[in-house]
Structures are given as C-alpha cells and as structure tokens.
Design an enzyme around this catalytic site. Structure first.
Site, PDB file in Angstrom:
ATOM      1  N   GLU A  63      85.257 -52.344  54.930  1.00  0.00           N
ATOM      2  CA  GLU A  63      84.541 -53.608  54.327  1.00  0.00           C
ATOM      3  C   GLU A  63      83.549 -52.456  54.290  1.00  0.00           C
ATOM      4  O   GLU A  63      82.477 -53.810  54.099  1.00  0.00           O
ATOM      5  CB  GLU A  63      85.033 -54.193  55.358  1.00  0.00           C
ATOM      6  N   GLU A  70      94.591 -55.498  54.577  1.00  0.00           N
ATOM      7  CA  GLU A  70      94.552 -56.635  55.775  1.00  0.00           C
ATOM      8  C   GLU A  70      94.954 -58.240  55.521  1.00  0.00           C
ATOM      9  O   GLU A  70      94.166 -58.843  54.368  1.00  0.00           O
ATOM     10  CB  GLU A  70      93.166 -56.778  56.198  1.00  0.00           C
TER      11      GLU A  70
END
Length: 842
Positions: free
Chosen positions: A186, A255
């Site tokens: 991320e 995710e």
C-alpha cells in the site's frame, strides 16, 4: 504528433515487456495474461484468503487450512512479520507461531497455493507495521523512502526470506506452492506524499525484488505506477472499478475486506455476508481473476503484537473463520456457495471480456462466452431499495435489491448474492469454571531510589527510553508544598495539568492513584487536568505512562512520539502556577513485577503473595495469580475479563495480550441493512459495552493440570469475576425463500436427471458433539427478523414446527425441503413465502 509518437513508443515498450515476461516464464510454471493467472499452463480464476500465521498457533494451522480449502479457497495469503523474525538485529527466530516454513508446508500438504506478501512493511494493525523497533535506531535511517540505511536493511531481510523459500523449494517453479510474492505494501498514497524520493524508492524496491529471481510474479498493492512487469493490485471493500496499469496484466484484488478491525474504545464492526458476496461477484463480472479475503481468519494479537495504537487483542475481523477458528455462519457457507458458482463459470470467464447489456435503469448483464461454447452470465441489480424483474435471453429473472445472480449456463440461476442458502449460527460463551482461587501481590509506585532508575532534568520520550521492551514507563518527581499554602486551610486542591503524547496515563500522588487519562486511535494524545491531594512538605508525583501498541501506518510513523512530553504544571498555589516540566524527573522502565518475571512459574515464587481475606480487590497496580486445570473437551477457550479494568494476562508464561474492559465502546450501533455501500462505520455492535470482553486461550498452551494464570491489573478490578469459558454453537438457523436457487438443484437439472423446477432445502447442523435439543422458532409463510430474533408474519403455516420436531430434534443435523405440502399446505397462495427456523444446539 509528438504525443502520438510517445504513445506508440510506450505501446511498443509495453508489448516488449509483456513478451519478455511471457518468454522468461514460458519454461516456468506461473504466468499471466489479462483474464487469468496460469499455473503449469492451466488458466485459473483464483480464490484466496489471508491467514496470518503468528495470529494463531501451529496446533490451529491444520484445521484453519482445512476449513479454508473446504470453503472453496485455492490460495492462502500471508504477510511475513519482520519484527517477529528478527527481534534483535541479526538474531533470527522462526519457531513456534513464527515457524513460517512449517506453515507453508501445511498449506502445500493441503494442496493449496501461497501468495507470500514479504513486504516487509505489512501495516496489518500489527505493532510498528511489522518493522522491528531496533530498525528505528540505525544511524541515518528514514523508513520507506529513498534512504540508503533503510534500503540496505530491507534488502537484507527480503533476501533472507526469499533464500529460505528457495532452500525449501517452495516456489512453484521448483514444484512448491508459492505462486505470487508481494514487495512493499500500500505504498502508493505514501509515494504521492513524498514525491520524487518516493518514486525512486518504488523503482528500487521493484528492481530489488525482480533481481531475486523467484521465478513467480511479483505484485504491489495500491501502487498504480508499479514498474513492469510487477502487477499492481487493489485493496478495499469494493474493487470492481479497478484496472491494472497495463492491459496485459490480470485484474487482482489482494484485500477484499471481510469486516474491519476492533479498537479499544470502539464498537465491533461487521460486514453482512450478502454485501461481501455482492462485491466479489461484481469484481468477477468485471473481469477479475484473483480475489483474496482479508481476513479469512483474523485470529488474535497475542502478547504486545497489536499496533495502532489502541488496536484490540482480538483481530477477529468478522472473517469467515472467527478468532477461535470456528465457522462464522452464514458468511463462511454463503461464500463457499459463491466460490462453487464462480468455478462453474470458469471456462467462460477465462476466455475473454464480457459483453455488457443493460437490463433496466440500475440493472445489467455481463455475459462471458468461450470458443468451445461455454457461456456464463451475471445479472446485476444495483438498486439499493427495490426488487427488479428483468428479461434476459427470452426468460424472466427476479433480482433482489443490491444483488447479482450467477448463471453458469446463461439460463439457470445457481446463486444470488442476497439469497443465503447456508445456515446461520449464534454462538455462546459457556462458563466452565466456578471462579478461581486467587493470590495477589501489590506493585508499589516507582521511586527515585529504585534500582535501574535514572534522573535527568526535563521529560523524556517514552519509546526512545523503553525501546518498546515494555508498555510501561514511570516518570517521578518531588514537589515541595509550603505549610502556608492557602489550599491547606480548606481551599480547593491544586490542579495538576499533564500533556502527554499518549497513550494512557495513571497519576499517583504519594503512592495513591489520583486519576487516569487516555487517548484513542484517532487522537492518541491525552490531557490530564484534575485537582490533586497534596500535603505540606515533600510530595511524590508518579506518572505511569502506558503505550498501547506502536503506530503501524502513516508518513514516517517511526518518528511519532509517545509518553509524557509536557508541559506539566500545578495551578491553585499561592504563587499561582508552578511549571514542573523542567525540574528533575526520575525514570524507571517497566514494572517491578515484569523485572521479576512474576508471569512465569519460576518468577512468581520470588515474592510473597497474599491470599484469602487479604486479597487486594479494586486496587491499582496489582498482580493476581491462580492455578487451574484444563477443562475437558476440545472447544475453544477464553477468559471473561468483564470485571477487570486494564492490564495484561499470561497463561503458563505466555502473554495472551492486553485487556481493557473499562474502555467502553462509543458509536452508533443501529440496525444495518446489507444493501447499499458498505464502510467500516456502517454496521456496528457492542456500543456501551467493553470493546472486547473475551480473550482467547489457545488449548495448546494448557497442560492437563496445574496451569498458571497471572493477571496484572493497572487500574483496579474484581478478580473473582474472571471466568474460564468455552465457545460453542448456541443455535443454528435457516432462512430460505421458496424457489430460491441452489447449486445442487441446478446440477440435477443440467444433468438431465430432473426436468422440473426443484425447491430448495433447509439444512441445519450443530457442531460436532452437539445435538438439536429443541426448536426455538419455525415458520413457513412471511416470517420477520433474523437468526436469534425471528417472529411470525401475517402468513404462517400452523404445522411449521411439527416437521422440525419430528425430523431434527435429537439429531446432529437434518434437512427439510421448503415445500408447502410438508407444512400442511400453502398458507397464503400468490404471496412470496419463505421458511425461517431456529434450532437450539446442546
């Protein structure tokens, strides 16, 4: 013209990169294109789930992996936790819950693949985002940017992990289970904030990973500019909108958030199974080829591994497998049915892009076809409030609000995301002990005369002082009060003001607890401002500053502070305001009980404990211990800590984690409809109660007899209210519409064995070792409510109970068809009916 040439150059480069990736992988066993990942030449839609090995025990791993496979998963995804594996620089640990090799071998033995997210930054609500604290003190270091010391440390650890995996022959190119690896995590939002140094770091991290030669693709999540051939992937509650940065890369969702984490002081979030299934079906219908549930099993933040700060010990995440490893129904079963439906569509899904056809204002069809004739359709209703009847391929289909129907043959519906065929289950925590026989030991407040204390002028930052070896740091100073002070003759007490960077603070005046203050995940800083009882002469002010996990996310979170940084002042004296910030302060790292290892069998015998009527109740800084035997059975166990305030718990020397039952959850826990966009604040429970009441005790941590339980209570609680409980199924429910589509019925019809419409069946099954003891509710008609609080509607078949009493009571499981005849006839013709039933398990 120049722009067109540049675009053509970029296209040529993209083609060359994609060709080079294909060539380099043509002899290997993992490759990809825009619609699928290929393993040994087989193109697949892959279903994955996150199980973090340190958040459970090695004894739990086989069962978790088995249930994941049974739930329809192809892949297990896990981070690699640097601070667990290298707690001291150069000293590695790969045992117990950190036995990564054992975990991957178990996944391989189950016939599943692995996506290894090396990071080594993981975020994950894990202490310090997975970085070891010693890393912060490497000279000249700056985390996650174009910084020499950081890149050297990151490369060394990443290389070690990759070499370990190669040595075990774990990569798919070696015949092993690892088909994907992730570098960084991320980083896109961070890179955007940092600018040029961030972009340089991204390029470096990508090249470093590729140069390790794993033979399998690398991914970067939330990284729109991931350098080729690294695949950029999506994280979020919904990812159907996402496209990778090159047309030849597959559309991957690393995710898919199954719920959300719990923070101390916050309510417990949950995500309806219908919406999660809808988000996944929506992703697949838009050409998705890989989806990973974060989390599939969340587990427990044992010890001091929780980050945040303020992340709870439970990392349940409302995952399909709950914190204890039990099935969360209906989520687990509803997703299992979804995965089976997707796999039926796989031959068409991997063949190319869908043809999208509007079916109404908020309805559309996505149709996939293969050259060999396979056809699959996804019929979507995006309306949040209304049913839709749509016409598709000369047939009519009813679509509930916010739902997608899956037709693996472009004709017959096998699954709708808003129609749950799986059973639901209500869980209960049943006491298995009648209280404990406690002994207690009182920790004294620190003084400047203590061994291991030191004195300096001014205030010290906490983490730099403790190096995170403990949650606790004492700040102690003396304050002289003149006998002529006005407040000593009946006036108001002076007010002590303390500013702290967090996270919690207990203030002691002359050894007595005077007050407490604490922050929150959103606002970790705290402010203490209360009157304090001072006497003439020298007074001792002792501040116990407490960290509640180190931050795990944010720009340069390694620079964020904790502890009492001031200013500190006293007001209400004859002189007005007295600044205490720059006087001499004594510091003591940790508690006396910690240094004596009171939580261990050997250490607990080093002090005098009191028992019986001398036990300290509701006293701060108190250690409690007891011995107990393991209960029979194999149900998961937990401690009910509801009568305690804040502290830590150990079983046989192993730290279960932090408890904080005094921090009540604030938020809005109203009714929650599955339909409509989900976010982490939409569906909440536990408002007004402790954020976490029960604390998991792994059975493998217990001996048959003589288990040592130690509790350290900071604030004051009643240990006699602590109980050992087992987690078990209380009741199971079915809530099924007549004519609801099912996979089994479709298979019977498509095989030609049956040529008439088939009704669904209600399946009820208690846990192993349980039986259905009674029927709490049953109604065929228009019942209302949900599992645990069903009620009859205007239409009810009066023989609804009879069938279940006859076929289910006394059985571990039973199956009942949803057909009017079995309930004594149709109670309301021409009305859409359903069956709701709740059976008690015992």
């Amino acid at each position: 013209m120049g722009l067109k040439i540049a675009m053509w150059d970029a296209f040529i480069i993209g083609v060359l990169v994609s060709l080079s990736w294909f060539v380099s992988c043509s002899e290997a066993s993992v490759s990809y294109d825009r619609t699928a990942i290929s393993i040994n030449g087989q193109r697949k839609i892959l279903i994955s789930g996150s199980i973090h090995y340190p958040r459970s025990t090695p004894e739990m791993w086989p069962d978790l992996i088995r249930k994941a496979k049974e739930g329809g998963l192809d892949v297990i995804e896990t981070y690699v936790f640097w601070n667990g594996h290298e707690p001291e620089a150069g000293k590695y640990y790969f045992e117990g819950r950190y036995d990564l090799v054992k975990f991957i071998k178990l996944v391989q033995q189950a016939g599943l693949f692995v996506n290894l997210r090396i990071g080594p930054y993981v975020c994950a609500e894990w202490n310090f985002g997975g970085f070891p604290v010693w890393l912060k003190y490497v000279p000249g270091i700056s985390f996650r940017t174009n910084n020499g010391p950081f890149k050297a440390a990151m490369q060394k650890f990443t290389t070690k992990i990759v070499n370990m995996m190669k040595a075990e022959r774990f990569y798919q190119t070696q015949g092993g289970p690892i088909i994907l690896s992730q570098i960084e995590n991320e980083y896109g939002p961070m890179e955007y904030e940092l600018g040029a140094p961030g972009r340089a770091y991204t390029e470096w991290a990508a090249k470093m990973a590729l140069d390790l030669g794993t033979g399998v693709p690398w991914i970067m999540c939330k990284q729109d500019d991931a350098p080729d051939p690294i695949i950029n992937t999506c994280n979020g509650f919904y990812c159907d909108y996402f496209s990778p940065n090159k047309a030849y890369k597959p559309k991957m969702w690393t995710e898919a958030w199954t719920g959300w984490f719990t923070e101390f002081g916050g309510p417990v979030p949950y995500r309806p199974a219908e919406d999660l299934a809808f988000s996944v079906a929506k992703f697949i219908q838009k050409g998705g080829s890989f989806i990973n549930y974060y989390m599939y099993h969340g587990g427990t933040n044992f010890g001091r591994t929780a980050g945040g700060p303020f992340i709870a010990t439970s990392y349940d995440y409302d995952a399909p497998l709950d914190e204890y490893g039990m099935l969360r129904q209906p989520k687990w079963g509803h997703l299992k049915d979804l995965h089976r439906a997707i796999k039926l569509c796989e031959p068409a899904l991997i063949s190319g892009d869908p043809v999208v056809t509007p079916l109404g204002k908020s309805q559309e069809a996505h149709v996939f076809k293969s050259r060999s004739g396979a056809c699959a359709a996804f019929l979507a209703n995006y309306d949040q409030h209304s049913f839709a009847r749509v016409s598709f391929a000369n047939m009519h289909y009813d679509l509930p609000p916010w739902s997608i129907s899956i037709l693996p043959d472009c004709k017959n519906t096998v699954y709708n995301t808003a129609r749950i065929g799986a059973q639901s289950a209500k869980m209960k925590m049943t006491p298995v002990s009648r209280g404990f026989s406690w002994q207690s030991y009182n920790e004294e407040t620190a003084s400047s005369y203590d061994d291991n204390s030191f004195t300096v002028v001014g205030l010290r930052e906490q983490i730099n002082t403790t190096r995170d070896s403990t949650d606790y740091l004492w700040y102690t100073t003396d304050v002289r009060i003149d006998s002529r002070e006005g407040f000593l003759r009946g006036g108001k007490w002076p007010v002590l003001t303390v500013s702290s960077a967090g996270h919690a603070l207990h203030v002691f005046i002359n050894g007595q607890l005077s007050g407490t203050a604490y922050g929150s995940l959103d606002k970790p800083k705290l402010f203490f401002n209360q009157g304090v009882n001072l006497r003439a002469g020298v007074n001792k002010i002792s501040l116990l500053s407490i960290s509640v996990g180190l931050p795990n996310v944010g720009p340069h979170f390694e620079t964020w502070n904790a502890g009492v940084l001031g200013p500190i002042s006293l007001t209400g004296l004859n002189e007005g305001k007295r600044d205490l910030t720059w006087q001499k302060w004594s510091y003591k790292v940790g508690l006396k009980g910690e240094s004596l290892s009171l939580h261990s069998l050997s250490g607990s015998s080093s002090v005098e404990w009191v028992e019986g009527s001398y036990i300290a109740e509701r006293q701060p800084l108190t250690w409690y211990k007891t011995i107990f035997n393991a209960p029979s059975g194999n149900e998961p166990l937990a401690l009910d800590m509801n009568t305690m305030s804040k502290g830590q718990v150990w079983i046989n020397g192993q730290n279960i984690g932090r408890y904080w039952n005094q921090y009540k959850a604030s938020g809005n826990c109203g009714a929650c409809n599955y339909a409509g966009w989900f976010n982490e604040k939409k569906c909440l429970t536990n408002c007004g109660e402790a954020s976490q009441r029960w604390y998991h005790i792994p059975r493998s941590w217990l001996y048959p007899t003589g288990n040592l339980l130690v509790v350290f209570e900071e604030w004051g609680g009643n240990p006699y209210g602590i109980s050992l409980v087992k987690r078990e199924v209380a009741s199971v429910c079915a809530d099924i519409y007549e004519w609801q589509p099912t996979l089994v019925n479709w298979q019977l019809q498509s095989s030609g064995k049956v040529n008439k419409p088939l009704r669904p069946k209600a399946h009820l099954s208690c846990d192993a070792g349980q039986k259905i003891s009674s029927i709490k509710f049953a109604s065929f008609g228009t019942p209302q409510g949900s599992c645990g609080n069903f009620r009859e509607g205007n239409c009810h078949a009066f023989h609804s109970y009879d069938v279940f009493e006859k076929y289910c009571v006394g059985q571990e499981s039973c199956t009942v068809p949803v057909t009017p005849e079995i309930f004594g006839g149709d109670p309301c013709p021409s009305v859409r009916k359903k069956l709701s039933v709740e059976a008690i398990c015992s």
